[in-house]
Every structure is written in C-alpha cells, then in structure tokens.
Design an enzyme around this catalytic site. Structure first.
Site, PDB file in Angstrom:
ATOM      1  CG  HIS A  84      40.601  63.790  66.065  1.00 29.54           C
ATOM      2  ND1 HIS A  84      39.570  63.915  66.641  1.00 29.54           N
ATOM      3  CD2 HIS A  84      40.529  64.935  64.903  1.00 29.54           C
ATOM      4  CE1 HIS A  84      39.534  65.489  67.295  1.00 29.54           C
ATOM      5  NE2 HIS A  84      39.733  66.189  65.180  1.00 29.54           N
ATOM      6  CB  CYS A  85      36.319  60.814  68.535  1.00 26.53           C
ATOM      7  SG  CYS A  85      36.600  59.671  69.150  1.00 26.53           S
ATOM      8  CG  MET A  86      36.609  63.491  74.121  1.00 26.02           C
ATOM      9  SD  MET A  86      36.890  65.833  74.084  1.00 26.02           S
ATOM     10  CE  MET A  86      35.520  66.478  73.487  1.00 26.02           C
ATOM     11  N   GLY A 111      38.146  58.483  71.308  1.00 29.37           N
ATOM     12  CA  GLY A 111      38.574  57.215  70.238  1.00 29.37           C
ATOM     13  C   GLY A 111      37.280  56.136  69.410  1.00 29.37           C
ATOM     14  CG  PHE A 141      40.284  67.030  71.354  1.00 27.33           C
ATOM     15  CD1 PHE A 141      40.826  68.302  70.383  1.00 27.33           C
ATOM     16  CD2 PHE A 141      39.714  67.881  72.248  1.00 27.33           C
ATOM     17  CE1 PHE A 141      40.217  69.465  70.035  1.00 27.33           C
ATOM     18  CE2 PHE A 141      39.423  68.750  72.303  1.00 27.33           C
ATOM     19  CZ  PHE A 141      39.711  70.300  71.475  1.00 27.33           C
TER      20      PHE A 141
END
Length: 116
Positions: free
Chosen positions: A76-78, A80, A105
C-alpha cells in the site's frame, strides 16, 4: 492477483494473516502516520530490499523476509499507484502472489482505520 479493500486488510491484520508493506516515503509516514502492523519499505528501496539475505532484511526492516511463495503480501501507499509499482517489482523478483490494497492509506483513513 486479488486486490484488498479496507475490510479485508483490517480483518487480516487483526488475525495476523497479512504482511502489509507501506511503500510511502519515510517523510509521509512521519507526517501522516501508518497503519498499525504495517512495515515501511519505500518504493525506491523495494527492489534492493527483497534481494537482501534474510538476516540483513530483518535487521534493516524489523520483520522476516517473506518467502517468494507467500500469498499474504499486500502493498500500500497513499492512494494506490506506488503500491501497484511495488507489486510489479516484487513479481519481477519471483514473488508469486503479491496483492495491492486498493485505495491504500487514504482509503484506510476514510474508513476510520486506526493510525499510529
């Protein structure tokens, strides 16, 4: 590869069935917090990180290097985008079942997930 949503990630984390890899930059993690139980490996480090020996990996990142056949790795990131890139890097390194937390996130926070 399956994508994961908020409920699937939350349930899997609660049951310790998930290796959730946060590929955001450390400054983003410091500023916004992180999903409890996730491990931060910035996208720029993913390729080299997963080439380390098991000992080196655990010393640097604080958890066991997942097996290439593991089916519980989720990135995951901020939002996608970087999570999808990390999935591609891991797949190119021979990981056979890497998933992406769709929405990442941002979705976690919008759904009221805890942040530490």
């Amino acid at each position: 590869m399956d994508s994961y949503d908020f409920v699937k990630v939350k349930d899997a984390l609660t049951e310790n069935r998930l290796v959730l890899i946060d590929v955001r930059n450390p400054s983003e993690v410091s500023e916004h917090g992180k999903i409890p139980g996730s491990y931060n490996i910035p996208l720029i480090e993913v390729d080299e990180a997963f080439k380390l020996s098991s000992q080196e990996f655990e010393k640097k990142y604080g958890f066991h290097l997942p097996e290439k056949e593991a089916n519980n790795i989720v990135t995951h990131c901020m939002k996608g985008g970087r999570a999808g890139k990390a999935q591609g890097v891991l797949t190119s390194l021979g990981y056979t079942s890497v998933h992406v937390y769709t929405g990442s996130f941002t979705d976690w926070k919008q759904n009221g997930g805890d942040v530490v």
